[in-house]
Design a protein around this motif. Sequence first.
Motif, PDB file in Angstrom:
ATOM      1  N   ALA A  42     -32.249  45.086  53.239  1.00 37.84           N
ATOM      2  CA  ALA A  42     -33.422  44.644  52.471  1.00 37.84           C
ATOM      3  C   ALA A  42     -33.308  45.158  51.043  1.00 37.84           C
ATOM      4  O   ALA A  42     -33.479  46.355  50.786  1.00 37.84           O
ATOM      5  N   TYR A  43     -32.923  44.276  50.126  1.00 32.66           N
ATOM      6  CA  TYR A  43     -33.010  44.611  48.703  1.00 32.66           C
ATOM      7  C   TYR A  43     -34.465  44.448  48.290  1.00 32.66           C
ATOM      8  O   TYR A  43     -35.303  43.986  49.076  1.00 32.66           O
ATOM      9  N   GLU A  44     -34.791  44.827  47.043  1.00 34.79           N
ATOM     10  CA  GLU A  44     -36.192  44.808  46.616  1.00 34.79           C
ATOM     11  C   GLU A  44     -36.793  43.399  46.712  1.00 34.79           C
ATOM     12  O   GLU A  44     -37.902  43.222  47.178  1.00 34.79           O
ATOM     13  N   LYS A  47     -23.276  40.300  36.038  1.00 32.89           N
ATOM     14  CA  LYS A  47     -23.840  39.982  37.354  1.00 32.89           C
ATOM     15  C   LYS A  47     -24.686  41.153  37.822  1.00 32.89           C
ATOM     16  O   LYS A  47     -24.507  42.279  37.365  1.00 32.89           O
ATOM     17  N   GLN A  48     -25.589  40.873  38.769  1.00 30.36           N
ATOM     18  CA  GLN A  48     -26.319  41.945  39.420  1.00 30.36           C
ATOM     19  C   GLN A  48     -25.312  42.909  40.071  1.00 30.36           C
ATOM     20  O   GLN A  48     -24.290  42.459  40.577  1.00 30.36           O
ATOM     21  N   LEU A  49     -25.587  44.193  40.022  1.00 31.46           N
ATOM     22  CA  LEU A  49     -24.716  45.217  40.621  1.00 31.46           C
ATOM     23  C   LEU A  49     -23.313  45.234  39.993  1.00 31.46           C
ATOM     24  O   LEU A  49     -22.320  45.549  40.657  1.00 31.46           O
ATOM     25  N   ALA A  73     -25.602  47.216  50.614  1.00 36.59           N
ATOM     26  CA  ALA A  73     -25.441  46.358  51.796  1.00 36.59           C
ATOM     27  C   ALA A  73     -24.041  46.464  52.388  1.00 36.59           C
ATOM     28  O   ALA A  73     -23.845  46.267  53.592  1.00 36.59           O
ATOM     29  N   ASP A  74     -23.047  46.767  51.544  1.00 36.34           N
ATOM     30  CA  ASP A  74     -21.657  46.791  52.003  1.00 36.34           C
ATOM     31  C   ASP A  74     -21.290  48.097  52.712  1.00 36.34           C
ATOM     32  O   ASP A  74     -20.329  48.126  53.493  1.00 36.34           O
ATOM     33  N   LEU A  75     -22.044  49.155  52.435  1.00 36.35           N
ATOM     34  CA  LEU A  75     -21.648  50.479  52.942  1.00 36.35           C
ATOM     35  C   LEU A  75     -21.539  50.554  54.470  1.00 36.35           C
ATOM     36  O   LEU A  75     -20.577  51.122  54.992  1.00 36.35           O
ATOM     37  N   GLU A  95     -14.137  44.114  42.049  1.00 38.34           N
ATOM     38  CA  GLU A  95     -15.199  44.695  41.216  1.00 38.34           C
ATOM     39  C   GLU A  95     -16.153  43.585  40.771  1.00 38.34           C
ATOM     40  O   GLU A  95     -15.703  42.533  40.298  1.00 38.34           O
ATOM     41  N   ARG A  96     -17.447  43.826  40.921  1.00 36.63           N
ATOM     42  CA  ARG A  96     -18.417  42.819  40.466  1.00 36.63           C
ATOM     43  C   ARG A  96     -18.400  42.767  38.945  1.00 36.63           C
ATOM     44  O   ARG A  96     -18.483  43.793  38.277  1.00 36.63           O
ATOM     45  N   PRO A  97     -18.248  41.534  38.390  1.00 35.70           N
ATOM     46  CA  PRO A  97     -18.078  41.399  36.941  1.00 35.70           C
ATOM     47  C   PRO A  97     -19.319  41.780  36.145  1.00 35.70           C
ATOM     48  O   PRO A  97     -20.439  41.712  36.666  1.00 35.70           O
TER      49      PRO A  97
HETATM   50  O1  C5P Z   1     -22.165  37.580  44.587  1.00 32.06           O
HETATM   51  P1  C5P Z   1     -23.568  37.107  44.368  1.00 32.06           P
HETATM   52  O2  C5P Z   1     -24.171  37.646  43.108  1.00 32.06           O
HETATM   53  O3  C5P Z   1     -23.713  35.631  44.514  1.00 32.06           O
HETATM   54  O4  C5P Z   1     -24.395  37.741  45.583  1.00 32.06           O
HETATM   55  C1  C5P Z   1     -25.800  37.652  45.624  1.00 32.06           C
HETATM   56  C2  C5P Z   1     -26.384  39.024  45.926  1.00 32.06           C
HETATM   57  O5  C5P Z   1     -25.968  39.477  47.221  1.00 32.06           O
HETATM   58  C3  C5P Z   1     -25.923  40.105  44.959  1.00 32.06           C
HETATM   59  O6  C5P Z   1     -26.741  40.187  43.847  1.00 32.06           O
HETATM   60  C4  C5P Z   1     -25.997  41.365  45.794  1.00 32.06           C
HETATM   61  O7  C5P Z   1     -27.297  41.888  45.748  1.00 32.06           O
HETATM   62  C5  C5P Z   1     -25.730  40.878  47.199  1.00 32.06           C
HETATM   63  N1  C5P Z   1     -24.350  41.149  47.630  1.00 32.06           N
HETATM   64  C6  C5P Z   1     -24.041  42.377  48.225  1.00 32.06           C
HETATM   65  N2  C5P Z   1     -22.763  42.626  48.646  1.00 32.06           N
HETATM   66  C7  C5P Z   1     -21.794  41.684  48.485  1.00 32.06           C
HETATM   67  C8  C5P Z   1     -22.092  40.440  47.881  1.00 32.06           C
HETATM   68  C9  C5P Z   1     -23.378  40.203  47.478  1.00 32.06           C
HETATM   69  O8  C5P Z   1     -24.905  43.233  48.360  1.00 32.06           O
HETATM   70  N3  C5P Z   1     -20.546  41.949  48.938  1.00 32.06           N
END
Ligand code: C5P
Length: 132
Positions: free
Chosen positions: A76-78, A27-29, A120-122, A22-24
């Motif tokens: 492509a993220y924003e 952090k983004q996302l 991106a992971d989907l 799980e992203r902490p």
């Molecule tokens: O993990 P970190 O924040 O360093 O990753 C940078 C960016 O890459 C994230 O903000 C996220 O947008 C993207 N990312 C992702 N899927 C992952 C890891 C990172 O989309 N598994």
Amino acid sequence: MKLLLVVACALVDADRRVLLAERPAGKQLAGLWEFPGGKLEAGERPEACLIRELHEELGITTWESCLAPLTFASHAYEDFHLLMPLYVCRKYDGIPRGQEGQRLKWVRPKDMRDYPMPPADLPLIAPLIDLL
Ligand code: C5P
């Protein structure tokens, strides 16, 4: 657009489940479930990046010979374009524990749709279902 290189790993257990982290918070996302991994440093090879990141994030040790490339995400993220190879790892030393307190879950690839993941992971789920 900025290009971001992240290397990700499908850690596979004996029951063919894959580890999601799980992203902490902060952090983004935050709160989304992702394949462990992280950003490639300048001049670093993807396998070395993953060995380093898996040790930093999960406290486990693995080796280049245990990392097999499977596919990669291109999203492509924003504000940046993410290119993210996915490796499969079935052999490592230690028990994965979130080193920054992040929650971990072993999940069958066919059940991954129940876990909200970064966009991106989907696309990485289908190749894992085919493999496992
Ligand atoms: O993990 P970190 O924040 O360093 O990753 C940078 C960016 O890459 C994230 O903000 C996220 O947008 C993207 N990312 C992702 N899927 C992952 C890891 C990172 O989309 N598994």
